[in-house]
Write an enzyme that holds these catalytic residues in place. Structure first.
Site, PDB file in Angstrom:
ATOM      1  N   ALA A 291       0.819  -1.211   0.000  1.00 34.19           N
ATOM      2  CA  ALA A 291       0.000   0.000   0.000  1.00 34.19           C
ATOM      3  C   ALA A 291       0.852   1.260   0.000  1.00 34.19           C
ATOM      4  O   ALA A 291       0.415   2.318  -0.460  1.00 34.19           O
ATOM      5  CB  ALA A 291      -0.924   0.001   1.213  1.00 34.19           C
ATOM      6  N   ASP A 337      19.972  39.501 -25.593  1.00 36.10           N
ATOM      7  CA  ASP A 337      20.514  40.346 -26.652  1.00 36.10           C
ATOM      8  C   ASP A 337      19.404  41.253 -27.168  1.00 36.10           C
ATOM      9  O   ASP A 337      18.222  41.037 -26.876  1.00 36.10           O
ATOM     10  CB  ASP A 337      21.028  39.486 -27.810  1.00 36.10           C
ATOM     11  CG  ASP A 337      22.321  38.776 -27.465  1.00 36.10           C
ATOM     12  OD1 ASP A 337      23.162  39.388 -26.804  1.00 36.10           O
ATOM     13  OD2 ASP A 337      22.479  37.609 -27.860  1.00 36.10           O
ATOM     14  N   ASP A 611      24.689  34.271 -29.253  1.00 38.68           N
ATOM     15  CA  ASP A 611      24.738  33.663 -30.584  1.00 38.68           C
ATOM     16  C   ASP A 611      26.144  33.528 -31.146  1.00 38.68           C
ATOM     17  O   ASP A 611      26.349  32.873 -32.149  1.00 38.68           O
ATOM     18  CB  ASP A 611      23.869  34.456 -31.581  1.00 38.68           C
ATOM     19  CG  ASP A 611      24.265  35.929 -31.650  1.00 38.68           C
ATOM     20  OD1 ASP A 611      25.315  36.288 -31.075  1.00 38.68           O
ATOM     21  OD2 ASP A 611      23.534  36.715 -32.278  1.00 38.68           O
ATOM     22  N   ASP A 615      30.329  33.850 -26.918  1.00 38.02           N
ATOM     23  CA  ASP A 615      29.247  33.802 -25.929  1.00 38.02           C
ATOM     24  C   ASP A 615      29.218  32.471 -25.188  1.00 38.02           C
ATOM     25  O   ASP A 615      28.507  32.337 -24.192  1.00 38.02           O
ATOM     26  CB  ASP A 615      27.876  34.013 -26.612  1.00 38.02           C
ATOM     27  CG  ASP A 615      27.675  35.438 -27.071  1.00 38.02           C
ATOM     28  OD1 ASP A 615      28.299  36.335 -26.469  1.00 38.02           O
ATOM     29  OD2 ASP A 615      26.913  35.658 -28.021  1.00 38.02           O
TER      30      ASP A 615
END
Length: 890
Positions: A291, A337, A611, A615
């Site tokens: 249970a 950005d 991008d 980075d």
């Protein structure tokens, strides 16, 4: 003239010696200076197969199945099966083993589906390679590369296959193969005698990245024959790291197991002490163990995370790790950005300014836009489309609009040197020589960077004021300047020798309008308690104008005009300003890393967009690194946790909302599963505490039917519940908050569980007392009350199932009322409820199943009684949530 013969002189499964003289390598690969033809490439692809590394690292099915069989909840069931065999209840023992195996198989299927969901996301991010085929540069899927292809490599590109440089040079990041983080130089030329393959100065390898430079290379190995493929072949297995959520749940599973074992042992001793037969005491202990096991918990969590990943992928956010879905829910700062993320990335040449603007002539303006277009690296594809940086594309298109369209082929022919854009210098320059005239240096870049290199200081002051006026109108401003070299003077070898003593031609103003959906997305961020900072290389006034136009900076906006000069102490002070959002202008990639570090030190959960190649450190450092799928480099995408296929800021906000929804749904089905532990345990406690005078109200096989047969589908459906109203109106959850807390346990075990336990025990005693039963009366086989007892246990079993229905409806919301989300808005849950009711009816009324599970047909009055349980369970929880909302309002 044909550029290739019918095929290479190699047999499939072999690779040529990449270190042999280049003419021999070209001859062996049958590759001419114009590359392969498309037909020949197709033929080789059929022979050599796709340029993919076969997934040899997946854990074997047997190993994964064994892992499912030894997690703490499964160990608890193994213990229960052992007790059943010890008590000579073989049927029960085999039934529990069957449950363990079925549950392990189910969990295995869910994990495989989750793994497949992440793997198939690759189609959202098709890896492209630029090759020379049919004498023309083309972009083709990297998987279609073949030995003999000529690939074109440039800064930020992932190297798609093992190749030897034939022209130019690059700096390559080989860290994934060598472990060395410093990029190494790779140049076309002869190799080194006796050097290891990875140290050869003219070779590049699949999966590594070009961090600088441009080059052409001839592919000599693809797929499993690359260095990466050979390393992958050595990997026999990899271990999938569990997410923080899964680790928390596993801790809870061990806690449940410890509680269950302790309760079983205590009540086993108690049962024997009060005079229960050993078999009954063991049955009681087995019941407690079974249970207390929420069998579907782990696979349901895995599936919920996988569903969240798939939903986000359809919405434009590709999540690379399942655990990131959970992290998104606690994000409280977004550093974004500007260009392409907040704006459309559709730059247009909007304005020009030349010295002595009032008397400017058309010739001066034409010379300005013409020079700006020549100082670019934009290329025209075979379909006529321009390819390159959006800002430079805008300059080339702007020159055409001013009646002076540049001939890009002629531009490249006349180029004597090119110093690519340096984000730290914020400059780019070229040396052009047209006709018989002297060479000319053209420089373009940020106004303050170009103006600092002018020979005429008074003109710089005038231009600076003009640049500020253009920037305040929301334009990105570039300055363009030139320097005529003396006839016969050598071409400058260093950029510092070229970018000095300049003559200003003027300024160009480029306008990139904000995306129309960003303002609403920013408003949702603010409503959800998220702070939005802009980290951009652009001018502060330009970025501030865009920020204000989309609602960033409410109530206060602070602009850091030269963010590179901000030290850690000042940065900490800025980030602590209450209610202030910041524009970090003229930032470098190092600035992003500094901001991410500072925010983490302040205990914030950070999503950072990026991008570019540089980075990558900031994307690694942020909790959620967000790369651009369209404009981003391969390096940035590799370093990120999430990739935006549409480069849209609004998609980040959608991802945060989805993260919160997935986390909420995990908590909902945990409450749902835990709520049934109380009504399953209470019947055994009643049996033990009454010393057997009250017969066992529920059998272990019926518990197994509940936990495995009726509970699973509604739990899975709750994992797909829609977002609750107001999900983006509450502050982010603390990152330290556990997935299971005291309020959840009070609601599940204390409230929903207790209400359900009272109701099911009422049904049990109602059936017994209606037949004249009194405590202590025998109910075993052959006694007059035996059929009544079977009906009573069936009423308990069916009562728990109908309470499950009420619990499922109640747990659809944690705060809101059911009417706010609608009863019919989760069709999967309705289908799951229909299945569990049909399954229960089969166990109650089908004779074969009655015999197996010890059930009996329920009379109409008992059916009507337990039919009232769902609204009672849901209704009491609805009242509790109403009182909670009322208290929060007052």
């Amino acid at each position: 003239m044909t550029e290739t013969s019918t095929g290479p002189g190699l047999t499939p499964g072999t690779t040529p010696d990449p270190l042999e003289p280049l003419p021999l390598l070209r001859r062996e690969l049958h590759t001419g200076p114009l590359g392969l033809s498309s037909r020949e490439a197709d033929r080789r692809l059929a022979v050599y197969g796709p340029n993919e590394v076969r997934a040899t690292a997946r854990t074997s099915l047997v190993r994964e199945l064994l892992r499912q069989l030894v997690h703490p909840l499964a160990l608890l069931l193994w213990a229960a099966a052992g007790l059943a065999f010890a008590a000579a209840i073989d049927v029960l023992g085999w039934a529990i083993i069957a449950v363990v195996l079925v549950n392990a198989g189910f969990a295995l299927v869910q994990e495989r589906q989750a793994e497949k969901a992440v793997e198939t996301l690759a189609r959202y991010l098709p890896a492209q390679a630029e090759v020379l085929r049919d004498g023309q540069p083309q972009h083709v899927p990297a998987r279609d590369l073949v030995p003999g292809d000529l690939v074109l490599l440039e800064e930020g590109a992932r190297i798609p296959a093992d190749a030897r440089l034939t022209e130019g040079g690059i700096e390559a990041d080989l860290s994934m193969l060598t472990g060395e983080s410093t990029p190494v130089e790779r140049l076309a030329g002869p190799g080194l005698q006796g050097a290891p393959l990875l140290q050869e100065p003219n070779l590049v390898f699949s999966g590594t990245t070009a961090t600088e430079g441009q080059a052409q290379a001839i592919v000599f190995a693809t797929g499993d024959h690359t260095e990466l493929g050979r390393i992958a072949a050595l990997s026999q297995q990899t271990r999938r790291e569990p997410s923080p959520l899964e680790r928390q749940v596993k801790k809870v599973a061990w806690l449940i197991a410890a509680v269950a074992v302790t309760m079983g042992a205590v009540f086993l001793v108690t049962g024997v002490a009060v005079g229960l037969p050993l078999t009954d005491s063991l049955m009681f202990a087995i019941g407690l163990l079974v249970a207390n096991v929420p069998e579907g918990l782990l696979p349901t969590i895995t599936l919920a995370l996988a569903v969240g990943v798939r939903v986000l992928a359809r919405q434009g956010a590709v999540i690379k790790r399942l655990s990131a879905v959970e992290t998104l829910g606690s994000t409280n700062v977004i550093c974004t950005d500007k260009t392409g993320t907040l704006t459309r990335n559709e730059m247009r040449l909007h304005s020009t300014w030349t010295p002595a603007q009032a008397g400017a002539t058309a010739a001066q303006t034409t010379a300005l836009v013409r020079a700006a277009a020549e100082c670019t690296t934009v290329a025209r594809e075979s379909d006529g489309q321009l390819h390159g940086d959006p800002t430079e594309i805008a300059l080339v298109e702007g020159a055409a609009e001013h009646g002076t369209p540049p001939d890009l082929a002629e531009r490249d022919t006349a180029r004597r040197a090119c110093f690519r854009f340096d984000p730290r210098l914020r400059l780019m320059s070229v040396v052009q020589q047209t006709g018989q005239g002297p060479p000319r240096v053209i420089v373009k870049g940020a106004p303050e960077a170009v103006l600092a290199r002018l020979a005429d200081a008074p003109r710089a002051a005038e231009a600076k004021a003009a640049a500020g006026a253009l920037a305040e109108d929301g334009m990105r401003v570039l300055a363009v300047a030139v320097r005529e070299l003396a006839p016969g003077a050598p071409v400058p070898a260093q950029r510092q020798d070229a970018e000095r003593d300049l003559l200003l031609l003027g300024l160009v103003g480029l306008y990139d309008p904000p995306r129309p959906e960003v303002a609403a997305a920013v408003a949702r961020c603010h409503e959800a308690g998220l702070t939005v900072h802009i980290v951009t290389g652009d001018n502060g006034a330009t970025a501030a104008a865009v920020a204000r136009s989309v609602g960033i900076g409410v109530p206060a906006l602070h602009v850091v005009a030269q963010s590179e000069t901000v030290d850690d102490h000042e940065l900490d002070h800025l980030l602590r300003l209450p209610g202030t959002e910041i524009v970090f202008a003229r930032s470098s990639p190092e600035t992003k890393l500094k901001v991410a570090d500072a925010l983490r030190a302040h205990g914030q959960v950070v999503a950072m967009t990026g991008d570019g190649v540089n980075d990558a450190p900031a994307l690694h450092r942020a909790h959620i690194g967000v790369a651009m799928g369209r404009s981003g480099t391969d390096v940035a995408r590799e370093a990120s946790t999430m990739v935006l296929t549409d480069d849209n800021f609004a998609t980040i906000v959608t991802a945060v909302e989805s993260g919160r929804r997935v986390y909420d749904n995990v908590r909902k089905f945990i409450v749902y599963i835990f709520a049934h532990l109380t009504p399953e345990v209470v019947p055994f406690l009643v049996f033990a505490l009454s010393a057997g005078t009250i017969p066992l109200p529920l059998t272990v096989l019926q518990i197994l039917a509940i936990d495995l047969g009726t509970e699973t589908l509604p739990a899975l459906a709750l994992g797909r519940e829609r977002a609750e109203p107001g999900i983006m109106s509450r502050p982010p959850r603390p990152s330290t908050q556990g997935v299971i807390n005291k309020d959840m346990l009070v609601r599940s075990w204390g409230w929903l569980g207790s209400v359900s336990a009272v109701l099911v025990m009422t049904a049990f005693f109602y059936v017994l007392w209606r037949a004249g039963w009194h405590p202590g009366d025998p109910t075993g086989p052959g006694t007059p009350l035996h059929h009544t007892y079977l009906t009573a246990t069936t009423a308990t079993f069916a009562g728990i199932v109908t309470c499950q229905v009420g619990t499922a409806v109640a747990t659809r919301t944690d705060h809101a009322a059911l009417r706010d989300i609608g009863f019919f808005t989760n069709p999967l849950l309705l289908a799951g409820i229909a299945f569990e009711l049909a399954f229960t009816a089969a166990l109650v009324y089908v004779p074969v199943l009655q015999h197996l599970f010890g059930t009996a047909a329920l009379p109409p009055d008992v059916v009507l009684l337990i039919a009232a349980f769902p609204p009672l369970v849901w209704g009491t929880d609805e009242l509790r949530r109403w009182a909670r909302r009322h208290r929060s309002r007052t």
